[in-house]
Design an enzyme around this catalytic site. Sequence first.
Site, PDB file in Angstrom:
ATOM      1  N   SER A  19      95.084 -44.338  48.308  1.00 39.70           N
ATOM      2  CA  SER A  19      93.764 -43.920  47.406  1.00 39.70           C
ATOM      3  C   SER A  19      94.113 -43.483  45.975  1.00 39.70           C
ATOM      4  CB  SER A  19      92.973 -43.165  48.041  1.00 39.70           C
ATOM      5  OG  SER A  19      91.654 -43.026  47.414  1.00 39.70           O
ATOM      6  N   ASP A  37      85.983 -52.082  51.723  1.00 43.20           N
ATOM      7  CA  ASP A  37      86.444 -50.986  50.783  1.00 43.20           C
ATOM      8  C   ASP A  37      86.059 -51.485  49.300  1.00 43.20           C
ATOM      9  OD1 ASP A  37      87.887 -49.029  49.222  1.00 43.20           O
ATOM     10  OD2 ASP A  37      89.395 -49.113  50.656  1.00 43.20           O
ATOM     11  N   HIS A  42      87.411 -47.475  53.616  1.00 40.92           N
ATOM     12  CA  HIS A  42      88.444 -46.730  52.678  1.00 40.92           C
ATOM     13  C   HIS A  42      88.598 -45.692  53.682  1.00 40.92           C
ATOM     14  CE1 HIS A  42      90.247 -45.433  49.067  1.00 40.92           C
ATOM     15  NE2 HIS A  42      90.037 -44.310  49.232  1.00 40.92           N
TER      16      HIS A  42
END
Length: 312
Positions: A154, A250, A280
């Site tokens: 991320s 995502d 995610h």
Amino acid sequence: MAETGPAWIDPEIGESLRGFPNFDFSLDKLPAMRSGSMFEPQTAPDVKRIELSTEGSGVALSVLRPVESADDSPVLFWMHGGGMVIGNRHMDDARLIEWCRGLGCVCVSVEYRLAPESPYPAPLDDCEAGLRFVIEHAHDLHIDPQRIGIGGRSAGGALAAGLALRWRDNAHAPLAFQYLEYPMLDDRGLTASSQLEGLPIWSRESNAFGWRSYLGDRYRTEDVPGDAAPGRATELSGLPATFIGVGTADCLRDESIDFAARLCRAAVPTELHVYSGAVHGFDMFADAAVARTAARDSADWLARQFGRRTVA
């Protein structure tokens, strides 16, 4: 027919999301979110921990290594996630300990400053200082400086990709690889997936908040360097071998796929995994079949970068 967020979610993950807390990142919620994301170090009897800090800048590093390890162990230099605004270097300890144990590598996790108090380039500067320290102290750390790769998930993926670009541009010795797990790569929100509504864990609104916190007044302007938002980088040749993993549900999906395609066109050895129905942060749902598959893919790729046999 336009795609919609929730309809794309893997059924096992969708079931796990029932009653899951809402991760809606915003400035007023940031203090509470930070208090819940300051993880404590995890321990394991077969993995030892050393806490260090860099000279001068005082960047904290956690070094995890198998108790039984070689003096020239390969290294994964790790940057945690958290949207650039929350988290600490201990939040991925369980995963790093698993990799230490299964891959026989050393994992080093860096404590970078958080936005919005410390926007770009401060967090990336911290990561660079930590990596330089590890390489300069390779002998003391009993590691192989020729087998140091970087990685993150991320926001940590954004920092890892930015660090790889900066490292290449400064003509340092080549890194062994970059491992990018559902990375934040582009602040502009130009892709179809970046506009998906109703996605859990990391919404388009949270993504915008993270980027705005990190880039400040540069956000969505032309004054954003490639190492700040790697999806904007125009020259990708000379980067190390790359792994990118992302889910179809995502908001970062399309920028990850595009970055992988451009790496391929730049002759960078690249492996892209797109997981159907994965949201995610889907590794949080470790019992889901798609999460188990992704974990095997990651460990297998890392094993190959370290010159190990692939993981069964």
